[in-house]
Design an enzyme around this catalytic site. Structure first.
Site, PDB file in Angstrom:
ATOM      1  N   ALA A 254       0.716  -1.288  -0.012  1.00 15.02           N
ATOM      2  CA  ALA A 254      -0.028  -0.321   0.076  1.00 15.02           C
ATOM      3  C   ALA A 254       0.918   1.233  -0.013  1.00 15.02           C
ATOM      4  O   ALA A 254       2.115   1.167  -0.055  1.00 15.02           O
ATOM      5  CB  ALA A 254      -0.807  -0.083   1.125  1.00 15.02           C
ATOM      6  N   LYS A 255       0.383   2.454   0.150  1.00 12.98           N
ATOM      7  CA  LYS A 255       1.102   3.668   0.109  1.00 12.98           C
ATOM      8  C   LYS A 255       2.077   3.685   1.137  1.00 12.98           C
ATOM      9  O   LYS A 255       3.212   4.395   0.730  1.00 12.98           O
ATOM     10  CB  LYS A 255       0.171   4.856   0.363  1.00 12.98           C
ATOM     11  CG  LYS A 255      -0.976   5.046  -0.756  1.00 12.98           C
ATOM     12  CD  LYS A 255      -1.126   6.443  -0.998  1.00 12.98           C
ATOM     13  CE  LYS A 255      -1.741   6.693  -2.730  1.00 12.98           C
ATOM     14  NZ  LYS A 255      -3.070   5.922  -2.551  1.00 12.98           N
ATOM     15  N   ARG A 256       2.176   2.949   2.269  1.00 12.74           N
ATOM     16  CA  ARG A 256       2.988   3.416   3.048  1.00 12.74           C
ATOM     17  C   ARG A 256       4.278   2.600   2.757  1.00 12.74           C
ATOM     18  O   ARG A 256       5.250   2.714   3.552  1.00 12.74           O
ATOM     19  CB  ARG A 256       2.315   2.787   4.588  1.00 12.74           C
ATOM     20  CG  ARG A 256       2.180   1.642   4.710  1.00 12.74           C
ATOM     21  CD  ARG A 256       1.546   1.199   5.797  1.00 12.74           C
ATOM     22  NE  ARG A 256       0.912  -0.268   5.905  1.00 12.74           N
ATOM     23  CZ  ARG A 256       1.626  -1.456   6.023  1.00 12.74           C
ATOM     24  NH1 ARG A 256       2.729  -1.141   6.354  1.00 12.74           N
ATOM     25  NH2 ARG A 256       0.856  -2.390   6.153  1.00 12.74           N
ATOM     26  N   HIS A 257       4.333   1.697   1.666  1.00 13.85           N
ATOM     27  CA  HIS A 257       5.318   0.918   1.246  1.00 13.85           C
ATOM     28  C   HIS A 257       6.192   1.730   0.405  1.00 13.85           C
ATOM     29  O   HIS A 257       6.324   1.344  -0.820  1.00 13.85           O
ATOM     30  CB  HIS A 257       5.175  -0.682   0.850  1.00 13.85           C
ATOM     31  CG  HIS A 257       4.380  -1.450   1.589  1.00 13.85           C
ATOM     32  ND1 HIS A 257       2.802  -1.436   1.990  1.00 13.85           N
ATOM     33  CD2 HIS A 257       5.100  -2.252   2.722  1.00 13.85           C
ATOM     34  CE1 HIS A 257       2.778  -2.584   2.940  1.00 13.85           C
ATOM     35  NE2 HIS A 257       4.024  -2.963   3.349  1.00 13.85           N
TER      36      HIS A 257
END
Ligand code: GLU
Length: 330
Positions: A254-257
């Site tokens: 997701a975006k946090r990766h």
């Protein structure tokens, strides 16, 4: 022999592409090109709050950097344009009118809050709670009353009961019941934005797409889309749903990766052939994670070798890809 497929890339320009997106796009490309098929590029930019032009450009750049190409698209033109969903709104309107003429849709005045309050209904997967049907059987007077109250409605499909069967190239025959996957689903939001389910069917049909390869997080959408194909009198494509790539803790990418974004890998010095080769190895297409250009993988592509379960990435996958040749040192 089946005719060559027409496949597609359908990125939503709502963020930067990560390794999981690249995995699905590489396999979509290989599934089509290995049968001498075409690829079209369609930008799914319907959500005006989340879609950004800079993500559009970045998606095209990242995929081209990886070594993937397409025959038609917003940057190239082609006979099935326009290739941005935001430029195809009239087609969705027309399709919704055809469904409305046959009494297959209804206006829904429920607010998010009302729906949250009713969210105790059982649900499966990502579909969210099942729509409780508050607006399904409103009388014309009840509708008029809500309209007069100033509520602008969403548009929902009357979803028939029963399973919808389809064949997935990887999993074989599947039968899912759209009623259990959220029930009557929206075709248009109350703010007028067309829903993914309708737009993707209208576009894949109008653009003559015959092969859809995508992550299996969308498998719950497939029976709903097949219903729409049938109601609109279109022929559904063949489907291949890929088990997802997960991070080392088993979470979806997701975006946090951020370190697993293609742009971040590029900036850190990874080479495209290392990324493509690594993804091809994860996809069961080569014996070892070695550098490969996508074009070198076309000949040997075999969908039967794709993993049937999600794949967990090792902890330092970004580091390995940036170290390049080191990716083969397990
Ligand atoms: N635009 C969708 C997404 O990025 C993909 C749609 C599809 O492949 O059907 O999730």
């Amino acid at each position: 022999m089946k005719p060559p497929p027409r496949g597609r890339f359908a990125p939503s320009p709502t963020g930067r592409l990560h390794l999981g997106n690249a995995y699905a796009f590489l396999l979509a490309w290989l599934a089509s090109r290995s049968r001498r098929g075409n690829m079209l590029m369609r930008l799914e930019d319907l959500d005006p709050d989340r879609s950004k032009p800079e993500f559009e450009r970045a998606a095209l750049d990242d995929l081209a950097w990886l070594g993937l190409d397409w025959d038609e698209g917003p940057d190239k033109g082609g006979p099935y344009g326009p290739y941005r969903q935001s430029e195809r709104l009239g087609l969705y309107q027309e399709a919704a009118e055809r469904l409305a003429e046959r009494g297959l849709v209804y206006p829904c005045y429920c607010t998010r809050k009302e729906l949250r309050g009713a969210a105790s209904a059982p649900h499966v997967g990502d579909a969210g709670p099942r729509y409780p049907g508050f607006c399904r059987d409103l009388t014309p007077d009840e509708r008029a009353e809500r309209e007069a109250g100033g509520r602008s409605p969403a548009l929902r499909l009357y979803c028939p009961d029963g399973e919808v069967a389809f064949v997935d190239m990887l999993r074989g025959r599947l039968a899912l019941d759209p009623q259990e996957l959220g029930g009557d689903f929206p075709l248009r939001r109350s703010d007028g934005v067309w829903a993914y389910q309708l737009a993707v069917v209208v576009d894949d049909a109008a653009q003559n797409v015959t092969q859809v390869v995508r992550g299996d997080d969308l498998i719950d959408s497939t029976p709903r889309q097949i219903l729409l194909y049938r109601m609109l009198g279109f022929q559904p494509p063949e489907y291949l749903h890929l088990p997802l790539l997960l991070d080392h803790e088993g979470e979806r990418l997701a975006k946090r990766h951020q370190s697993l974004e293609i742009a971040a890998l590029r900036e850190a010095g990874a080479r495209p052939e290392d990324v493509a080769g690594y993804l091809a190895w994860l996809a069961g297409q080569i014996e070892r994670p070695e550098p490969r250009r996508p074009a070198e993988l076309v000949e040997g592509f075999d969908a039967a070798r794709l993993p049937s379960e999600p794949t967990r990435l090792p902890p330092d996958v970004a580091g390995r890809l940036v170290r390049g040749a080191g990716i083969s040192a397990e």
